[in-house]
Design an enzyme around this catalytic site. Sequence first.
Site, PDB file in Angstrom:
ATOM      1  N   CYS A 101       3.978  -6.835   2.744  1.00  0.00           N
ATOM      2  CA  CYS A 101       4.071  -7.603   2.887  1.00  0.00           C
ATOM      3  C   CYS A 101       4.209  -7.921   4.398  1.00  0.00           C
ATOM      4  O   CYS A 101       4.116  -7.450   5.270  1.00  0.00           O
ATOM      5  CB  CYS A 101       5.498  -8.428   2.843  1.00  0.00           C
ATOM      6  N   ARG A 119      -2.421  -5.816   5.344  1.00  0.00           N
ATOM      7  CA  ARG A 119      -2.107  -5.418   5.626  1.00  0.00           C
ATOM      8  C   ARG A 119      -1.475  -5.218   3.282  1.00  0.00           C
ATOM      9  O   ARG A 119      -1.447  -3.977   3.538  1.00  0.00           O
ATOM     10  CB  ARG A 119      -0.473  -6.031   5.820  1.00  0.00           C
ATOM     11  N   TRP A 134       3.566  -7.882  -1.270  1.00  0.00           N
ATOM     12  CA  TRP A 134       2.543  -6.412  -1.859  1.00  0.00           C
ATOM     13  C   TRP A 134       3.855  -6.324  -3.036  1.00  0.00           C
ATOM     14  O   TRP A 134       4.741  -5.736  -2.723  1.00  0.00           O
ATOM     15  CB  TRP A 134       2.802  -5.715  -1.155  1.00  0.00           C
ATOM     16  N   ASN A 156      10.055  -8.834   4.722  1.00  0.00           N
ATOM     17  CA  ASN A 156       9.671  -7.933   3.628  1.00  0.00           C
ATOM     18  C   ASN A 156      10.314  -6.624   4.015  1.00  0.00           C
ATOM     19  O   ASN A 156      11.516  -6.414   5.055  1.00  0.00           O
ATOM     20  CB  ASN A 156       8.456  -7.615   5.149  1.00  0.00           C
ATOM     21  N   GLY A 157       9.994  -4.922   2.852  1.00  0.00           N
ATOM     22  CA  GLY A 157      11.209  -4.247   3.380  1.00  0.00           C
ATOM     23  C   GLY A 157      11.575  -4.153   1.553  1.00  0.00           C
ATOM     24  O   GLY A 157      10.958  -5.038   0.396  1.00  0.00           O
ATOM     25  N   GLU A 188     -11.156  14.114   4.816  1.00  0.00           N
ATOM     26  CA  GLU A 188     -10.886  12.750   4.943  1.00  0.00           C
ATOM     27  C   GLU A 188     -12.383  12.435   4.124  1.00  0.00           C
ATOM     28  O   GLU A 188     -12.402  11.272   3.737  1.00  0.00           O
ATOM     29  CB  GLU A 188     -11.266  12.291   6.615  1.00  0.00           C
ATOM     30  N   LYS A 233     -11.783   8.799   1.823  1.00  0.00           N
ATOM     31  CA  LYS A 233     -12.424   7.367   2.203  1.00  0.00           C
ATOM     32  C   LYS A 233     -13.373   6.905   1.133  1.00  0.00           C
ATOM     33  O   LYS A 233     -12.859   5.850   0.995  1.00  0.00           O
ATOM     34  CB  LYS A 233     -13.606   7.683   3.415  1.00  0.00           C
ATOM     35  N   GLU A 290     -10.976   5.975  -1.696  1.00  0.00           N
ATOM     36  CA  GLU A 290      -9.802   4.237  -2.202  1.00  0.00           C
ATOM     37  C   GLU A 290     -10.512   3.129  -1.791  1.00  0.00           C
ATOM     38  O   GLU A 290      -9.715   2.174  -2.163  1.00  0.00           O
ATOM     39  CB  GLU A 290      -9.070   4.701  -0.465  1.00  0.00           C
ATOM     40  N   HIS A 312     -13.278  30.204  -7.524  1.00  0.00           N
ATOM     41  CA  HIS A 312     -12.129  30.100  -8.304  1.00  0.00           C
ATOM     42  C   HIS A 312     -11.447  29.200  -9.495  1.00  0.00           C
ATOM     43  O   HIS A 312     -10.052  29.066  -9.797  1.00  0.00           O
ATOM     44  CB  HIS A 312     -10.954  30.304  -7.625  1.00  0.00           C
ATOM     45  N   LYS A 351      -1.844  -2.021   4.027  1.00  0.00           N
ATOM     46  CA  LYS A 351      -2.279  -1.050   5.198  1.00  0.00           C
ATOM     47  C   LYS A 351      -1.102  -0.218   6.487  1.00  0.00           C
ATOM     48  O   LYS A 351      -1.098   1.047   6.685  1.00  0.00           O
ATOM     49  CB  LYS A 351      -2.507  -2.333   6.128  1.00  0.00           C
TER      50      LYS A 351
HETATM   51  C1  F6R Z   1      -5.937   6.064   4.534  1.00  0.00           C
HETATM   52  C2  F6R Z   1      -5.029   4.927   5.755  1.00  0.00           C
HETATM   53  C3  F6R Z   1      -3.744   5.990   4.574  1.00  0.00           C
HETATM   54  C4  F6R Z   1      -3.046   5.637   6.200  1.00  0.00           C
HETATM   55  C5  F6R Z   1      -1.684   6.054   5.812  1.00  0.00           C
HETATM   56  C6  F6R Z   1      -0.890   6.764   6.975  1.00  0.00           C
HETATM   57  O1  F6R Z   1      -7.547   4.692   5.156  1.00  0.00           O
HETATM   58  O2  F6R Z   1      -5.826   4.175   6.465  1.00  0.00           O
HETATM   59  O3  F6R Z   1      -4.177   6.730   4.551  1.00  0.00           O
HETATM   60  O4  F6R Z   1      -3.709   7.091   7.262  1.00  0.00           O
HETATM   61  O5  F6R Z   1      -1.111   5.134   4.855  1.00  0.00           O
HETATM   62  O6  F6R Z   1      -0.537   5.278   7.776  1.00  0.00           O
HETATM   63  P1  F6R Z   1      -0.363   5.307   9.170  1.00  0.00           P
HETATM   64  O7  F6R Z   1      -1.334   5.762   9.988  1.00  0.00           O
HETATM   65  O8  F6R Z   1      -0.535   3.947   9.290  1.00  0.00           O
HETATM   66  O9  F6R Z   1       1.346   5.946   8.953  1.00  0.00           O
END
Ligand code: F6R
Length: 606
Positions: free
Chosen positions: A2, A27, A75, A99-100, A479, A483, A486, A502, A601
């Site tokens: 949020c 976010r 959210w 938010n929370g 990674e 990417k 997602e 395996h 985010k």
């Molecule tokens: C993927 C991504 C997430 C964050 C994860 C941790 O692209 O951005 O996997 O890396 O949610 O977030 P932070 O770095 O803010 O702790």
Amino acid sequence: MCGIVGYIGDRECADVLVDGLRKLEYRGYDSAGIAVFQNGKIVVEKSKGKLDNLEEKMAKDGKPSGHCGIGHTRWATHGEPSDINSHPHGNKRVSIVHNGIIENYKQIKEFLIAQGYGFESETDTETVAKLLDYYYDGNPIETIGKMMDKVRGSYAFGIMFRDFPDSLFAVRKESPLIVGLGENENFIASDVTPILKYTKNYYLLEPGEIAVLKRDGVKVVTPENEEIEKEVLTADWDVDAAEKGGYAHFMLKEINEQPSVIKTTISPRIQDGMPYLEESGLTIEMLKNYRRIFIVACGTAMHAGLVGKYIIEKLARIEVTVDIASEFRYRDPLIEEGDLVILVSQSGETADTYAALKLAKERGATTLSIVNVKGSTIAREADIVIYTHAGPEISVASTKAYSVQLSIMYLLAFEIAYAKGKITKERCMELTKQLVEIPDRLSEVLVLKERCQFIASRLVNADSLLYIGRGLDYALSMEGSLKLKEISYIHSESYAAGELKHGTISLVTDDMPVIAVATQSDLLEKTISNVKEVKARGAKVTVICKEDAEIGKDVANHLITLPVMEDVLMPMLAAVPMQYIAYYTAVLKGCDVDQPRNLAKSVTVE
Ligand code: F6R
């Protein structure tokens, strides 16, 4: 998760709120709403879906007009995304955004129902709005204080009381909230991006502090109404940093910002050609003495930790364990005094990473956070903080934050290796020099975008994809795989190339494209053998390797070649084509690149 904004001043409040909420879109959210004082009444407008829906609704209903209000992007946690569940919540006397998560909302709700209150939504937030109404006795600070005593969980609240149309109230615990300080106007926001175009000055609200905003000033008080002296901070992100600047998406902009943000991140940490982390409080002596290192994080930040493990172990010969924060916090980890626990986080607010930090502190380990957002919870609560200087990362999919996290991992690895006498000063300087060259080499890699776009066009119809690699390439390919999935919603997995036989190789058919990362010279032959194995089973293979790698013409279907650097530094370059491939695949599929479905985010809930 949020987003919250609040405004009091001379401007038309609804416009400031919606514009601020747009800055917080990154976010992640599924509904939005605002509440504005209009002629002494609280007028609420809210709508499921994107901010455009809210704007359309306001165009129909008539936009609330006034100079004080709160806004929210939600959210969903309690109750589906819907108009009713959207914030603000409350009644004629009080309106809040949140938010929370309120952990004891059920008990509070039962209590309030027994007092005759009715509820419209399924949210935990509405219970707090009604609780404030229940406690309200004409004194907002006292009322908020009583609410804080009763409520358990994480929160940042923006609050309006009908009887105080010239005031906004805010309070937080665990969820972030800042107070923006303008000229005859003041703001609250989940982070600094909504306020940058009006002011760079702000307060960080500490847990339990109550902010009272008026047009001409802000007072921060305790629940007992004692005034608190606050330090005015200045945001060093500029307005442009939160705009797309001509790029189609924030993600593309952020991929392209990598050379400059890496430079900004490493330059202040290099002195006389050597890594210099002392300004963060990390001395050579300390680095020499840690017995073990743990790196704990989530998602992309955890992947940066995996690369960190390989390079720290390789260069400094010290044991490094990488943990997913949500696992670490519940696995009763064997950490103790003398260990270094590194928490990596872009937002500095990730709930699981924060819990891991608290656990590490309880067990007596030294905690070091590598964080991008200044003043965030994880940054403030770790014993030592090293800030990455990526600027605001708006796209949900992390790219530049990953690269700057890696660059700090390198500085740490070099310095620990030197502190422990595992490399000479000359070697440390040589490695540092190569790190300094990365931004230039990266600019050469960024021009590969058409090549990556072409490869994306070959992947776009796949249902599933495999990334393979060995050693550092394996860490990196995790990674790459994250990417892609997602943002393009194509299933993908990353596998240690030697492990395929395996079990997983049974999945390989001509319908399963494979991306092989093969930048490590000593493992090249082995990885290429694995490439041949998957190709023999019909897979179309893209190989990412150094320009000078000797790979037979028919081994790969597509090649992406990178400037030649020492093996250990290659992840810094190889990350880019994988980011581009994910980006262009998502664009070709017509996905919402910057705000992928279901994702937020800043993950402030468990
Ligand atoms: C993927 C991504 C997430 C964050 C994860 C941790 O692209 O951005 O996997 O890396 O949610 O977030 P932070 O770095 O803010 O702790």
